[in-house]
Write a protein that holds these residues in place. Structure first.
Motif, short mmCIF file in Angstrom:
data_model
loop_
_atom_site.label_atom_id
_atom_site.label_comp_id
_atom_site.label_asym_id
_atom_site.label_seq_id
_atom_site.Cartn_x
_atom_site.Cartn_y
_atom_site.Cartn_z
N UNK A 61 1.40 -1.48 -0.25
CA UNK A 61 -0.31 0.13 -0.32
C UNK A 61 0.86 1.19 0.03
N UNK A 62 0.56 2.59 -0.85
CA UNK A 62 1.26 3.38 -0.89
C UNK A 62 1.30 4.22 0.65
N UNK A 63 0.96 3.96 1.73
CA UNK A 63 0.55 4.82 2.88
C UNK A 63 1.71 4.35 3.72
N UNK A 64 2.18 3.05 3.88
CA UNK A 64 2.67 2.43 4.33
C UNK A 64 4.98 2.38 3.40
N UNK A 65 4.65 2.36 2.04
CA UNK A 65 5.68 2.80 1.82
C UNK A 65 5.92 4.92 2.47
N UNK A 66 5.08 4.61 2.34
CA UNK A 66 5.03 6.51 2.77
C UNK A 66 6.17 6.32 3.63
N UNK A 67 5.25 5.06 4.81
CA UNK A 67 5.80 5.22 5.54
C UNK A 67 7.18 5.19 6.18
N UNK A 68 7.34 4.15 5.37
CA UNK A 68 9.23 3.69 5.73
C UNK A 68 10.04 4.50 4.76
N UNK A 69 9.50 5.56 4.22
CA UNK A 69 10.81 6.44 3.63
C UNK A 69 10.72 7.35 4.90
N UNK A 70 9.90 7.63 6.07
CA UNK A 70 9.82 8.26 6.89
C UNK A 70 10.26 7.91 7.70
N UNK A 71 10.96 7.08 8.22
CA UNK A 71 11.48 6.53 9.58
C UNK A 71 12.90 6.04 9.30
N UNK A 72 13.80 7.39 8.52
CA UNK A 72 14.94 7.59 8.48
C UNK A 72 15.90 6.84 9.63
N UNK A 73 15.16 6.70 10.86
CA UNK A 73 16.12 6.38 11.46
C UNK A 73 16.07 4.95 12.51
N UNK A 74 15.31 3.98 11.74
CA UNK A 74 14.42 2.74 12.24
C UNK A 74 14.46 1.86 11.16
#
Length: 185
Positions: A7-20
């Protein structure tokens, strides 16, 4: 058939997690999406073709992937991984990708064949892992697995308790990334 689109929202979440470190896996543990921190922690998945991006297959066929795990944890991980794959195979008996994966592992790994014959079934959830990273050293990580039941996909997050050596190592890993720091002569 196992859904492979994330899902696009999950992909966006992955990109936002730059320290995890975080990734999305299918029920059969195909690695579908990941962030830069996951690549830094576990290896660059994009270096392999999509058909080769499977956690279970990597563990049983790639010595470098297996070496990321503490030797004392390898047996337990192998047992849980096979039981989890057996669960996916039971849910998706007509999925050709799952059948090919099981056939390949049967052909390539005596350890896999032995564990598969036990017929254990399990769905892994959250766990604790010790990763032996070649640059930042050992990390004791909590692995939180969140399930999307509509796609039967798992988003897995690797975290360390603040103030611990593992937390400091993750912070260093963010800086180092997936650079190859080996000395060249």
């Amino acid at each position: 058939m196992l859904p492979r689109d994330v899902r696009p929202g999950v992909l966006h979440l992955l990109d936002r997690l730059d320290d995890t470190p975080a990734m999305v896996c299918s029920a059969a543990r195909d690695i579908l999406a990941w962030n830069a921190m996951a690549a830094a922690l576990l290896g660059d998945f994009s270096a392999s073709p999509p058909a080769e991006r499977n956690f279970v297959c990597r563990f049983f066929t790639d010595p470098a992937a297996r070496a990321l795990y503490e030797p004392s944890d390898q047996e337990a991980f192998a047992r849980r991984a096979v039981a989890d794959l057996r669960s996916a195979a039971a849910r998706y008996p007509a999925d050709s990708g799952v059948r090919r994966l099981v056939d390949r592992l049967h052909a390539d790994s005596a350890e896999f064949r032995e564990l598969w014959a036990r017929q254990d079934v399990e769905v892994r959830r959250s766990t604790r892992k010790r990763i032996l990273h070649p640059v930042v050293g050992p990390l004791d990580l909590d692995c939180e697995a969140l399930h999307d039941p509509h796609r039967d996909q798992w988003t897995i997050f690797y975290t360390a308790a603040p103030g611990t050596p593992s937390h400091s190592a993750l912070r260093l890993l963010k800086v180092v990334g997936s650079q190859d720091l080996a000395a060249r002569h």
